[in-house]
Design an enzyme around this catalytic site. Structure first.
Site, PDB file in Angstrom:
ATOM      1  N   HIS A 171      21.716  42.373   4.445  1.00 35.49           N
ATOM      2  CA  HIS A 171      20.449  41.711   4.106  1.00 35.49           C
ATOM      3  C   HIS A 171      19.751  41.212   5.366  1.00 35.49           C
ATOM      4  CE1 HIS A 171      22.036  37.558   4.553  1.00 35.49           C
ATOM      5  NE2 HIS A 171      23.125  37.981   3.936  1.00 35.49           N
ATOM      6  N   ASP A 212      17.384  38.677   5.406  1.00 36.22           N
ATOM      7  CA  ASP A 212      16.912  37.295   5.373  1.00 36.22           C
ATOM      8  C   ASP A 212      17.967  36.311   5.867  1.00 36.22           C
ATOM      9  OD1 ASP A 212      18.377  37.902   2.974  1.00 36.22           O
ATOM     10  OD2 ASP A 212      17.604  36.056   2.063  1.00 36.22           O
ATOM     11  N   ASP A 256      25.305  35.522   9.613  1.00 36.09           N
ATOM     12  CA  ASP A 256      24.935  35.904   8.257  1.00 36.09           C
ATOM     13  C   ASP A 256      23.491  36.372   8.197  1.00 36.09           C
ATOM     14  OD1 ASP A 256      25.083  36.226   5.527  1.00 36.09           O
ATOM     15  OD2 ASP A 256      25.040  34.096   5.045  1.00 36.09           O
ATOM     16  N   GLU A 269      18.465  37.810  -0.129  1.00 36.67           N
ATOM     17  CA  GLU A 269      19.843  37.617  -0.593  1.00 36.67           C
ATOM     18  C   GLU A 269      20.223  36.147  -0.654  1.00 36.67           C
ATOM     19  OE1 GLU A 269      24.235  37.140  -0.311  1.00 36.67           O
ATOM     20  OE2 GLU A 269      22.695  36.476   1.102  1.00 36.67           O
ATOM     21  N   GLU A 270      19.587  35.334   0.192  1.00 38.37           N
ATOM     22  CA  GLU A 270      19.995  33.939   0.336  1.00 38.37           C
ATOM     23  C   GLU A 270      19.322  32.998  -0.665  1.00 38.37           C
ATOM     24  OE1 GLU A 270      22.395  33.156   2.035  1.00 38.37           O
ATOM     25  OE2 GLU A 270      22.553  34.298   3.883  1.00 38.37           O
ATOM     26  N   GLU A 296      28.784  41.841   5.216  1.00 32.21           N
ATOM     27  CA  GLU A 296      28.871  40.387   5.223  1.00 32.21           C
ATOM     28  C   GLU A 296      29.932  39.959   6.247  1.00 32.21           C
ATOM     29  OE1 GLU A 296      27.330  37.928   3.800  1.00 32.21           O
ATOM     30  OE2 GLU A 296      26.163  38.803   2.162  1.00 32.21           O
ATOM     31  N   HIS A 326      25.314  29.648   7.954  1.00 37.58           N
ATOM     32  CA  HIS A 326      24.422  28.576   7.487  1.00 37.58           C
ATOM     33  C   HIS A 326      24.579  27.278   8.278  1.00 37.58           C
ATOM     34  CE1 HIS A 326      24.295  30.588   3.201  1.00 37.58           C
ATOM     35  NE2 HIS A 326      24.069  31.441   4.190  1.00 37.58           N
TER      36      HIS A 326
END
Length: 363
Positions: free
Chosen positions: A78, A80, A106, A136-137, A165, A339
Site C-alpha cells: 500500500h 498510504d 509501513d 489501507e491505513e 507488510e 506508526h
C-alpha cells in the site's frame, strides 16, 4: 538520485539503488486519502517499463508481465501512511544503516522492493502482477485492494501472493481476524449532588471490565504455528456533564481471533462472553489460514530460508485468501515500529528482501 522534481510533479527512477528508492518514496507525502501525487509518480515510472502492462484504478496502480509462464504471483503493497508525527520527510543515518521517516516501515521499504523488481526484471520465471494500492491505513470501506477485488478481480488472480507488510524480512503466514463491538450499560440521569436519585451507567460497566480482566486467550496451533488471540477494551465513553450521573456507558472492545475461527464463530464467542449486555457489532474482518501446505507457499518459504512465524495482526492477506489465493506477509522493517514517531527501517532488510525475491523470481 531516485527522486527529482520535474516541475510538473515527482519523477521516480525505479532502476536506482533500492534503498535510495525507498528514501524517495518516504519523501513523497501520501497520508491516507492524499496518495494521488505518489500514485501519479508510480504510474508514470511504471509506464516507462516497456515489458509491463499498466492499469490504474483510482489511486491504485497495477503492473503486469504477460510472458505465458505456467505460474503467476502477486507482489502487493500500500502507498498510504498514517498522519505525519514530526517524521516527514525522511533521513538516513548512514553510520547505523537506518532509514528514518514516515512510512519507512509501513510500508515504503517494501514498496521500493516491489517497484525496483518491476522495473529491473523484464523476464522473471513466473509472471508477476505488481499492485500498489491506496487507503489501507483507514476504514476498510476505502481500501484500494478491496475496491480492486470488487471491480477487477481478474487482476488479482494468481497462484500465490506476497504482501510486503513489515515482517523483519521473514515470512509471517496467514493473519488473525478482527472485530469490534460496543458493549453498553444503561442508567438513569440525576444531579450528582443527589446521585441516589439516579443510576450510574459507568459504575454498571465494572462487570464488563472484570470479565475482560479475567479473559484467558486461546492459543490454537495451525500448520505448526501458534496464534494468540486477544480481547481488549480499547475505548470507554459515558457521561454528559461534570455534575450529571450518566445514563449510558459504552465500552468498545476489540477481539483478535485466530484464523481457524470464522467470522460467525468469532461474533458468537464475543456475544456469549458479554451475555446479558447490549452488544453492537461495529467492525468485522476474517482472518486468513497460513496455507503453508500449498506448493507455491512451500516453494516461497524454502526460498526465504524456511523459517515462518504467525501473523498476529490483520493484513490484506485476508483479501487474497478470500479470493482463493494463498498469501504470506514478507517485507522489511519491524512491525512494532510502524506508526511510531521514530519509525525506521534497517536498510539491510530492504536489500535482503530485494535479493531474496529476485532470486525466487529468477529460479
Amino acid at each position: 538520485m531516485a527522486l527529482r522534481d520535474t516541475g510538473i510533479g515527482t519523477s521516480l527512477d525505479l532502476t536506482a539503488d533500492v534503498v535510495g528508492l525507498a528514501r524517495a518514496l518516504v519523501d513523497v507525502h501520501s497520508v491516507s486519502h492524499g496518495e494521488e501525487a505518489l500514485a501519479d509518480a508510480v504510474e508514470q515510472a511504471l509506464r516507462g517499463c516497456g515489458h509491463l502492462e499498466v492499469i490504474r484504478r483510482g489511486n491504485t496502480v497495477v503492473a503486469r508481465t504477460d510472458l505465458g509462464r505456467s505460474e503467476r504471483v502477486v507482489l502487493a503493497g500500500h502507498l498510504d501512511t498514517v498522519p505525519v508525527n514530526g517524521n516527514f520527510p525522511g533521513r538516513f543515518d548512514e553510520e547505523a544503516g537506518v532509514l528514518h521517516g514516515l512510512g519507512s516501515v509501513d510500508m515504503k521499504g517494501g514498496d521500493a522492493v516491489i517497484l525496483h523488481l518491476a522495473a529491473t526484471m523484464p523476464a522473471p520465471t513466473r509472471d508477476v502482477t505488481y499492485v500498489l494500492y491506496d487507503a489501507e491505513e483507514v476504514a476498510e470501506e476505502h481500501n484500494g485492494l478491496r475496491h480492486l477485488a470488487a471491480s477487477d478481480p481478474d487482476l488479482l488472480a494468481a497462484d500465490f501472493a506476497v504482501l510486503m507488510e513489515p515482517s523483519n524480512a521473514g515470512v509471517e503466514a496467514g493473519c488473525q481476524g478482527t472485530l469490534r463491538v460496543e458493549v453498553r450499560t444503561a442508567g438513569e440521569r440525576a444531579h450528582s449532588a443527589r446521585s441516589w436519585r439516579g443510576s450510574n451507567a459507568i459504575h454498571a460497566a465494572s462487570e464488563i471490565l472484570n470479565r475482560l480482566a479475567a479473559y484467558e486467550p486461546r492459543k490454537p496451533v495451525i500448520d505448526g504455528l501458534e496464534y494468540h488471540e486477544g480481547l481488549n477494551a480499547v475505548r470507554i465513553s459515558g457521561g454528559v456533564a461534570g455534575n450529571v450521573v450518566p445514563d449510558e456507558c459504552v465500552v468498545e472492545v476489540n477481539h483478535r481471533f485466530a484464523p481457524d475461527r470464522s467470522t460467525d464463530e468469532a461474533e458468537a464467542f464475543v456475544r456469549d462472553f458479554f451475555a446479558g449486555y447490549d452488544c453492537t457489532l461495529t467492525d468485522l474482518a476474517p482472518g486468513a489460514l497460513p496455507g503453508l501446505d500449498r506448493p507455491a507457499a512451500k516453494e516461497f518459504v524454502e526460498a526465504t530460508g524456511g523459517q515462518v512465524a504467525p501473523k498476529f495482526g490483520w493484513t490484506d492477506v485476508s483479501r487474497f485468501s478470500a479470493l482463493g489465493v494463498p498469501a504470506v506477509n514478507y517485507g522489511p522493517g519491524d512491525p512494532l515500529l510502524a506508526h511510531k514517531a521514530d519509525e525506521r527501517v534497517d536498510v539491510e532488510e530492504i536489500r535482503t528482501c530485494e535479493r531474496v525475491l529476485r532470486a525466487w523470481l529468477s529460479a
